[in-house]
Design an enzyme around this catalytic site. Sequence first.
Site, PDB file in Angstrom:
ATOM      1  N   ARG A   1       2.650 -16.209  14.220  1.00  0.00           N
ATOM      2  CA  ARG A   1       3.165 -15.001  13.567  1.00  0.00           C
ATOM      3  C   ARG A   1       3.340 -15.195  12.064  1.00  0.00           C
ATOM      4  NH1 ARG A   1       8.129 -12.441  16.779  1.00  0.00           N
ATOM      5  NH2 ARG A   1       9.308 -13.019  14.944  1.00  0.00           N
TER       6      ARG A   1
ATOM      7  N   GLY B   1       3.369 -13.586  23.322  1.00  0.00           N
ATOM      8  CA  GLY B   1       3.111 -12.444  24.187  1.00  0.00           C
ATOM      9  C   GLY B   1       4.016 -12.512  25.404  1.00  0.00           C
TER      10      GLY B   1
ATOM     11  N   ILE C   1       1.842  -8.277  16.413  1.00  0.00           N
ATOM     12  CA  ILE C   1       0.774  -9.206  16.812  1.00  0.00           C
ATOM     13  C   ILE C   1       0.342  -8.959  18.257  1.00  0.00           C
ATOM     14  CG2 ILE C   1       1.450 -11.030  15.188  1.00  0.00           C
ATOM     15  CD1 ILE C   1       2.536 -12.537  17.757  1.00  0.00           C
ATOM     16  N   ASP C   2       1.177  -8.235  19.028  1.00  0.00           N
ATOM     17  CA  ASP C   2       0.887  -8.047  20.460  1.00  0.00           C
ATOM     18  C   ASP C   2      -0.227  -7.032  20.739  1.00  0.00           C
ATOM     19  OD1 ASP C   2       2.808  -9.884  21.059  1.00  0.00           O
ATOM     20  OD2 ASP C   2       4.359  -8.414  21.541  1.00  0.00           O
TER      21      ASP C   2
ATOM     22  N   ALA D   1       0.832  -1.211   0.000  1.00  0.00           N
ATOM     23  CA  ALA D   1       0.000   0.000   0.000  1.00  0.00           C
ATOM     24  C   ALA D   1       0.864   1.257   0.000  1.00  0.00           C
ATOM     25  CB  ALA D   1      -0.935  -0.013   1.215  1.00  0.00           C
TER      26      ALA D   1
END
Length: 361
Positions: free
Chosen positions: A294, A208, A164-165, A60
Amino acid sequence: MKIGPVRAHRRICPNPPLKAAAIAVPWTARARGHNLALMKHIAVLTSGGDAPGMNAAIRAVTRSALDEGMTVSGVLQGWQGLVDGQFRQLSARDVGGIIQVGGTFLGSARSAEFPEESGRSKALRNLAQRGIDGVVVIGGNGSQAGAYMLSQLGVHVVGIASTIDNDLFGTDITIGCDTAINVTLEAIDRLRTTGSSHNRAFLVETMGRDCGYLAIMAGLAGGAEVISIPEFEVSAGEIAQRLRAAFERGKTHAIVVIAEGVKENAAKILAYFDADKQRVGFELRATTLGHVVRGAPPSAFDRLLATRLGVNAVKALSNGETGVLVGYQKNEVTRTPLADIVGRTKPIDTELVELARILAK
Ligand code: F6P
Protein backbone atom coordinates in the site's frame (compact mmCIF):
# COMPACT_ATOMS: atom_id res chain seq x y z
CA MET A 1 -2.34 -35.49 -12.50
CA LYS A 2 -5.71 -33.81 -12.72
CA ILE A 3 -6.03 -30.63 -10.78
CA GLY A 4 -9.20 -30.50 -8.74
CA PRO A 5 -11.76 -27.72 -9.01
CA VAL A 6 -11.39 -24.59 -6.93
CA ARG A 7 -13.46 -24.83 -3.75
CA ALA A 8 -15.73 -21.85 -3.76
CA HIS A 9 -16.57 -19.85 -0.65
CA ARG A 10 -18.66 -17.07 -2.11
CA ARG A 11 -18.63 -14.31 0.43
CA ILE A 12 -20.42 -11.04 0.32
CA CYS A 13 -17.83 -8.48 1.33
CA PRO A 14 -19.08 -6.51 4.33
CA ASN A 15 -19.56 -2.79 3.97
CA PRO A 16 -20.37 -0.47 6.82
CA PRO A 17 -24.16 -0.41 7.11
CA LEU A 18 -25.52 2.77 5.65
CA LYS A 19 -27.54 4.79 8.12
CA ALA A 20 -28.55 7.40 5.58
CA ALA A 21 -30.16 10.58 6.78
CA ALA A 22 -33.78 11.03 5.94
CA ILE A 23 -33.40 14.06 3.69
CA ALA A 24 -33.54 12.92 0.05
CA VAL A 25 -31.62 15.03 -2.43
CA PRO A 26 -31.76 14.52 -6.21
CA TRP A 27 -28.36 13.50 -7.60
CA THR A 28 -28.02 16.40 -9.94
CA ALA A 29 -28.46 19.79 -8.45
CA ARG A 30 -28.79 21.08 -11.98
CA ALA A 31 -32.16 19.35 -12.08
CA ARG A 32 -33.15 21.57 -9.14
CA GLY A 33 -32.03 24.70 -10.95
CA HIS A 34 -29.00 25.10 -8.68
CA ASN A 35 -27.01 28.28 -9.30
CA LEU A 36 -23.71 26.90 -10.62
CA ALA A 37 -21.85 30.13 -9.96
CA LEU A 38 -22.24 29.40 -6.24
CA MET A 39 -19.57 26.65 -6.31
CA LYS A 40 -16.79 28.87 -5.01
CA HIS A 41 -15.08 26.87 -2.32
CA ILE A 42 -14.59 23.11 -2.28
CA ALA A 43 -12.96 20.72 0.17
CA VAL A 44 -11.10 17.52 -0.61
CA LEU A 45 -10.54 14.61 1.75
CA THR A 46 -9.02 11.14 1.64
CA SER A 47 -10.48 8.39 3.76
CA GLY A 48 -10.11 4.70 4.60
CA GLY A 49 -6.96 2.75 3.74
CA ASP A 50 -4.52 4.93 1.81
CA ALA A 51 -3.78 3.98 -1.79
CA PRO A 52 -0.91 4.91 -4.11
CA GLY A 53 -2.18 7.72 -6.33
CA MET A 54 -4.28 9.48 -3.71
CA ASN A 55 -1.78 12.35 -3.68
CA ALA A 56 -1.98 12.60 -7.46
CA ALA A 57 -5.77 12.81 -7.15
CA ILE A 58 -5.56 15.59 -4.50
CA ARG A 59 -3.18 17.47 -6.79
CA ALA A 60 -5.53 17.12 -9.77
CA VAL A 61 -8.57 18.20 -7.75
CA THR A 62 -6.74 21.20 -6.29
CA ARG A 63 -5.18 22.49 -9.47
CA SER A 64 -8.24 22.02 -11.65
CA ALA A 65 -10.47 23.71 -9.03
CA LEU A 66 -8.02 26.63 -8.79
CA ASP A 67 -8.14 26.81 -12.57
CA GLU A 68 -11.92 27.20 -12.34
CA GLY A 69 -11.50 30.05 -9.86
CA MET A 70 -12.50 28.05 -6.77
CA THR A 71 -10.87 28.13 -3.35
CA VAL A 72 -9.72 24.68 -2.20
CA SER A 73 -9.42 23.38 1.35
CA GLY A 74 -7.83 20.07 2.24
CA VAL A 75 -9.46 18.21 5.12
CA LEU A 76 -6.83 16.58 7.35
CA GLN A 77 -7.39 13.04 8.65
CA GLY A 78 -10.43 12.14 6.54
CA TRP A 79 -13.94 12.09 8.03
CA GLN A 80 -12.57 12.67 11.52
CA GLY A 81 -10.95 15.90 10.35
CA LEU A 82 -14.27 17.01 8.88
CA VAL A 83 -15.92 16.44 12.26
CA ASP A 84 -13.06 18.12 14.18
CA GLY A 85 -12.73 21.04 11.78
CA GLN A 86 -9.20 20.29 10.59
CA PHE A 87 -8.92 22.21 7.33
CA ARG A 88 -5.99 23.62 5.42
CA GLN A 89 -6.31 25.89 2.42
CA LEU A 90 -4.43 24.49 -0.57
CA SER A 91 -2.52 26.42 -3.21
CA ALA A 92 -1.00 25.03 -6.41
CA ARG A 93 2.39 24.98 -4.63
CA ASP A 94 1.00 23.01 -1.68
CA VAL A 95 0.29 20.09 -3.97
CA GLY A 96 3.64 20.31 -5.80
CA GLY A 97 6.11 17.42 -5.59
CA ILE A 98 3.53 14.87 -4.44
CA ILE A 99 2.42 13.19 -7.68
CA GLN A 100 5.12 10.51 -7.26
CA VAL A 101 4.57 9.92 -3.55
CA GLY A 102 2.39 7.07 -2.21
CA GLY A 103 -0.06 7.57 0.65
CA THR A 104 -1.97 10.80 1.22
CA PHE A 105 -0.37 13.98 2.53
CA LEU A 106 -3.77 15.02 3.94
CA GLY A 107 -3.83 11.94 6.15
CA SER A 108 -6.62 9.42 6.51
CA ALA A 109 -8.52 8.16 9.53
CA ARG A 110 -11.57 6.06 10.19
CA SER A 111 -14.18 8.00 12.14
CA ALA A 112 -16.66 6.42 14.51
CA GLU A 113 -18.17 9.86 15.03
CA PHE A 114 -19.12 10.87 11.49
CA PRO A 115 -21.79 8.16 11.03
CA GLU A 116 -23.46 9.43 14.24
CA GLU A 117 -25.89 12.33 13.96
CA SER A 118 -23.82 14.48 16.32
CA GLY A 119 -20.70 13.92 14.20
CA ARG A 120 -22.50 14.74 10.99
CA SER A 121 -23.92 17.95 12.52
CA LYS A 122 -20.40 19.04 13.48
CA ALA A 123 -19.20 18.29 9.96
CA LEU A 124 -22.04 20.31 8.42
CA ARG A 125 -21.32 23.22 10.78
CA ASN A 126 -17.63 23.15 9.86
CA LEU A 127 -18.43 23.24 6.16
CA ALA A 128 -20.99 26.04 6.54
CA GLN A 129 -18.66 28.18 8.72
CA ARG A 130 -16.02 28.12 6.00
CA GLY A 131 -18.45 28.66 3.15
CA ILE A 132 -17.58 25.32 1.59
CA ASP A 133 -20.20 24.28 -0.94
CA GLY A 134 -18.72 21.12 -2.42
CA VAL A 135 -16.71 18.15 -1.14
CA VAL A 136 -14.58 15.63 -3.04
CA VAL A 137 -14.17 12.29 -1.24
CA ILE A 138 -11.26 10.10 -2.38
CA GLY A 139 -11.53 6.53 -1.11
CA GLY A 140 -13.10 3.09 -1.25
CA ASN A 141 -16.38 1.55 -0.16
CA GLY A 142 -16.60 2.92 3.39
CA SER A 143 -15.54 6.38 2.22
CA GLN A 144 -18.15 6.44 -0.52
CA ALA A 145 -20.84 5.35 1.95
CA GLY A 146 -19.84 8.43 3.97
CA ALA A 147 -19.93 10.54 0.81
CA TYR A 148 -23.47 9.36 0.14
CA MET A 149 -24.53 10.23 3.68
CA LEU A 150 -23.14 13.73 3.29
CA SER A 151 -24.84 14.19 -0.07
CA GLN A 152 -28.11 13.12 1.54
CA LEU A 153 -27.72 16.05 3.91
CA GLY A 154 -27.76 18.48 1.00
CA VAL A 155 -23.99 19.03 0.57
CA HIS A 156 -22.65 18.76 -2.97
CA VAL A 157 -20.44 15.68 -2.88
CA VAL A 158 -18.49 13.83 -5.56
CA GLY A 159 -16.55 10.63 -4.84
CA ILE A 160 -13.36 9.42 -6.50
CA ALA A 161 -12.79 5.65 -6.62
CA SER A 162 -9.59 4.80 -4.76
CA THR A 163 -8.63 1.60 -2.97
CA ILE A 164 -5.99 -1.04 -3.60
CA ASP A 165 -8.76 -3.66 -3.31
CA ASN A 166 -10.58 -2.66 -6.54
CA ASP A 167 -13.89 -3.79 -5.06
CA LEU A 168 -15.97 -0.69 -5.76
CA PHE A 169 -19.05 -0.83 -7.92
CA GLY A 170 -19.27 1.90 -10.56
CA THR A 171 -15.68 1.57 -11.75
CA ASP A 172 -13.66 -1.07 -13.54
CA ILE A 173 -10.51 -0.03 -11.72
CA THR A 174 -9.68 2.02 -8.64
CA ILE A 175 -6.73 4.31 -7.95
CA GLY A 176 -3.95 2.37 -6.20
CA CYS A 177 -4.79 -1.10 -7.37
CA ASP A 178 -2.32 -1.20 -10.28
CA THR A 179 0.58 -0.21 -8.03
CA ALA A 180 -0.36 -2.76 -5.37
CA ILE A 181 -0.54 -5.50 -8.03
CA ASN A 182 2.90 -4.51 -9.29
CA VAL A 183 4.47 -4.54 -5.83
CA THR A 184 2.99 -7.99 -5.19
CA LEU A 185 4.21 -9.13 -8.59
CA GLU A 186 7.74 -7.90 -7.95
CA ALA A 187 7.81 -9.94 -4.73
CA ILE A 188 6.51 -13.02 -6.57
CA ASP A 189 9.20 -12.68 -9.27
CA ARG A 190 11.96 -12.38 -6.68
CA LEU A 191 10.69 -15.31 -4.66
CA ARG A 192 10.46 -17.44 -7.77
CA THR A 193 14.12 -16.73 -8.47
CA THR A 194 15.32 -17.85 -5.06
CA GLY A 195 12.75 -20.66 -5.03
CA SER A 196 14.31 -22.03 -8.20
CA SER A 197 17.78 -22.02 -6.66
CA HIS A 198 16.58 -24.07 -3.70
CA ASN A 199 13.78 -26.22 -5.12
CA ARG A 200 11.35 -24.50 -2.80
CA ALA A 201 7.76 -23.45 -2.92
CA PHE A 202 6.94 -19.94 -1.70
CA LEU A 203 3.70 -18.68 -0.31
CA VAL A 204 3.09 -14.96 -0.78
CA GLU A 205 0.37 -13.31 1.27
CA THR A 206 -0.85 -10.00 -0.08
CA MET A 207 -3.57 -7.60 1.12
CA GLY A 208 -7.29 -8.10 0.73
CA ARG A 209 -9.25 -8.90 3.87
CA ASP A 210 -12.52 -9.41 2.06
CA CYS A 211 -11.69 -9.25 -1.63
CA GLY A 212 -9.12 -11.21 -3.61
CA TYR A 213 -8.69 -9.05 -6.72
CA LEU A 214 -5.15 -8.04 -5.84
CA ALA A 215 -4.06 -11.61 -5.14
CA ILE A 216 -5.63 -13.06 -8.24
CA MET A 217 -4.27 -10.43 -10.63
CA ALA A 218 -0.75 -10.57 -9.18
CA GLY A 219 -0.92 -14.37 -9.08
CA LEU A 220 -1.97 -14.55 -12.72
CA ALA A 221 0.70 -12.10 -13.82
CA GLY A 222 3.30 -13.95 -11.76
CA GLY A 223 2.36 -17.42 -13.04
CA ALA A 224 1.39 -18.72 -9.60
CA GLU A 225 0.72 -22.43 -9.21
CA VAL A 226 -2.09 -21.78 -6.70
CA ILE A 227 -4.12 -18.69 -5.84
CA SER A 228 -6.42 -18.67 -2.82
CA ILE A 229 -8.76 -15.72 -2.17
CA PRO A 230 -11.64 -15.13 0.26
CA GLU A 231 -14.22 -15.55 -2.50
CA PHE A 232 -12.70 -18.81 -3.82
CA GLU A 233 -10.64 -20.40 -1.13
CA VAL A 234 -8.31 -23.33 -1.73
CA SER A 235 -7.75 -25.62 1.25
CA ALA A 236 -4.30 -26.46 2.61
CA GLY A 237 -4.83 -30.06 1.50
CA GLU A 238 -5.58 -29.01 -2.04
CA ILE A 239 -2.65 -26.60 -2.13
CA ALA A 240 -0.39 -29.48 -1.09
CA GLN A 241 -1.89 -31.68 -3.79
CA ARG A 242 -1.32 -29.06 -6.49
CA LEU A 243 2.24 -28.41 -5.38
CA ARG A 244 2.97 -32.11 -5.31
CA ALA A 245 1.66 -32.34 -8.88
CA ALA A 246 3.90 -29.41 -9.90
CA PHE A 247 6.90 -31.12 -8.26
CA GLU A 248 6.12 -34.37 -10.09
CA ARG A 249 5.93 -32.46 -13.38
CA GLY A 250 9.54 -31.42 -12.76
CA LYS A 251 9.08 -27.86 -11.55
CA THR A 252 12.00 -26.43 -9.61
CA HIS A 253 9.88 -23.90 -7.77
CA ALA A 254 6.25 -23.15 -7.10
CA ILE A 255 4.36 -20.04 -6.03
CA VAL A 256 1.21 -19.90 -3.93
CA VAL A 257 -0.49 -16.51 -3.65
CA ILE A 258 -3.08 -15.95 -0.95
CA ALA A 259 -5.11 -12.93 0.09
CA GLU A 260 -4.88 -12.03 3.77
CA GLY A 261 -8.59 -12.70 4.31
CA VAL A 262 -8.59 -16.45 3.56
CA LYS A 263 -9.65 -18.67 6.46
CA GLU A 264 -6.85 -21.14 5.80
CA ASN A 265 -4.15 -18.53 6.18
CA ALA A 266 -0.36 -18.70 5.91
CA ALA A 267 0.12 -20.09 9.44
CA LYS A 268 -2.42 -22.89 8.89
CA ILE A 269 -1.00 -23.77 5.49
CA LEU A 270 2.55 -23.86 6.88
CA ALA A 271 1.46 -26.11 9.74
CA TYR A 272 -0.19 -28.48 7.27
CA PHE A 273 2.96 -28.58 5.16
CA ASP A 274 5.12 -29.23 8.15
CA ALA A 275 3.13 -32.36 8.86
CA ASP A 276 3.07 -33.40 5.19
CA LYS A 277 6.61 -32.40 4.14
CA GLN A 278 7.80 -35.71 2.74
CA ARG A 279 4.85 -36.27 0.47
CA VAL A 280 4.76 -32.77 -1.02
CA GLY A 281 8.29 -32.70 -2.38
CA PHE A 282 8.86 -28.96 -1.99
CA GLU A 283 9.49 -27.34 1.30
CA LEU A 284 7.35 -24.25 1.75
CA ARG A 285 8.36 -20.79 3.02
CA ALA A 286 6.01 -17.88 3.51
CA THR A 287 6.36 -14.13 2.95
CA THR A 288 3.69 -11.71 4.15
CA LEU A 289 3.72 -8.44 2.23
CA GLY A 290 1.12 -6.57 4.29
CA HIS A 291 1.14 -2.78 4.09
CA VAL A 292 4.25 -2.82 1.89
CA VAL A 293 1.88 -3.12 -1.09
CA ARG A 294 0.00 0.00 0.00
CA GLY A 295 2.90 2.34 0.66
CA ALA A 296 4.58 2.23 -2.75
CA PRO A 297 5.11 5.13 -5.16
CA PRO A 298 2.19 5.12 -7.61
CA SER A 299 2.66 3.55 -11.04
CA ALA A 300 2.25 5.66 -14.18
CA PHE A 301 -1.20 4.09 -14.62
CA ASP A 302 -2.32 5.12 -11.12
CA ARG A 303 -0.97 8.66 -11.49
CA LEU A 304 -2.77 9.11 -14.81
CA LEU A 305 -5.99 7.55 -13.54
CA ALA A 306 -5.90 9.76 -10.44
CA THR A 307 -5.27 12.82 -12.59
CA ARG A 308 -8.17 12.11 -14.91
CA LEU A 309 -10.61 11.24 -12.14
CA GLY A 310 -9.55 14.26 -10.06
CA VAL A 311 -10.12 16.73 -12.88
CA ASN A 312 -13.43 15.10 -13.74
CA ALA A 313 -14.65 15.28 -10.14
CA VAL A 314 -14.16 19.05 -10.13
CA LYS A 315 -15.98 19.29 -13.48
CA ALA A 316 -18.86 17.34 -11.97
CA LEU A 317 -19.08 19.73 -9.02
CA SER A 318 -18.91 22.82 -11.19
CA ASN A 319 -21.64 21.30 -13.38
CA GLY A 320 -23.81 21.13 -10.28
CA GLU A 321 -23.68 17.36 -9.95
CA THR A 322 -23.77 15.77 -6.54
CA GLY A 323 -24.00 12.28 -5.07
CA VAL A 324 -21.93 10.67 -7.84
CA LEU A 325 -18.83 8.48 -7.95
CA VAL A 326 -16.24 9.33 -10.57
CA GLY A 327 -14.79 6.08 -11.88
CA TYR A 328 -13.36 4.52 -15.01
CA GLN A 329 -15.45 2.11 -17.08
CA LYS A 330 -14.81 0.72 -20.56
CA ASN A 331 -11.89 3.13 -21.08
CA GLU A 332 -13.89 6.20 -20.17
CA VAL A 333 -14.22 8.36 -17.10
CA THR A 334 -17.76 7.86 -15.83
CA ARG A 335 -20.06 9.20 -13.12
CA THR A 336 -22.38 6.81 -11.31
CA PRO A 337 -24.93 7.82 -8.65
CA LEU A 338 -23.59 6.90 -5.21
CA ALA A 339 -27.06 5.59 -4.43
CA ASP A 340 -26.42 2.79 -6.95
CA ILE A 341 -23.07 1.72 -5.54
CA VAL A 342 -23.07 2.05 -1.76
CA GLY A 343 -23.63 -1.10 0.23
CA ARG A 344 -22.48 -3.23 -2.71
CA THR A 345 -19.12 -4.81 -3.42
CA LYS A 346 -17.96 -5.62 -6.92
CA PRO A 347 -17.56 -9.40 -7.15
CA ILE A 348 -14.51 -11.16 -8.53
CA ASP A 349 -14.79 -12.18 -12.16
CA THR A 350 -15.05 -15.97 -11.99
CA GLU A 351 -13.31 -16.23 -15.37
CA LEU A 352 -10.12 -15.01 -13.70
CA VAL A 353 -10.30 -17.87 -11.23
CA GLU A 354 -10.76 -20.36 -14.04
CA LEU A 355 -7.92 -18.78 -15.99
CA ALA A 356 -5.58 -19.19 -13.02
CA ARG A 357 -6.52 -22.87 -12.73
CA ILE A 358 -5.99 -23.57 -16.44
CA LEU A 359 -2.64 -21.82 -16.63
CA ALA A 360 -1.06 -23.45 -13.57
CA LYS A 361 0.41 -26.33 -15.57
O1 F6P B 1 -9.01 -1.69 1.98
C1 F6P B 1 -7.66 -1.62 1.74
C2 F6P B 1 -6.91 -2.55 2.68
O2 F6P B 1 -5.52 -2.36 2.44
C3 F6P B 1 -7.26 -4.01 2.57
O3 F6P B 1 -6.67 -4.68 1.49
C4 F6P B 1 -6.77 -4.50 3.91
O4 F6P B 1 -7.40 -5.69 4.26
C5 F6P B 1 -7.13 -3.37 4.82
O5 F6P B 1 -7.16 -2.21 4.02
C6 F6P B 1 -6.17 -3.18 5.94
O6 F6P B 1 -6.60 -2.13 6.74
P1 F6P B 1 -5.71 -1.50 7.91
O7 F6P B 1 -4.67 -0.64 7.26
O8 F6P B 1 -6.65 -0.72 8.71
O9 F6P B 1 -5.08 -2.64 8.62
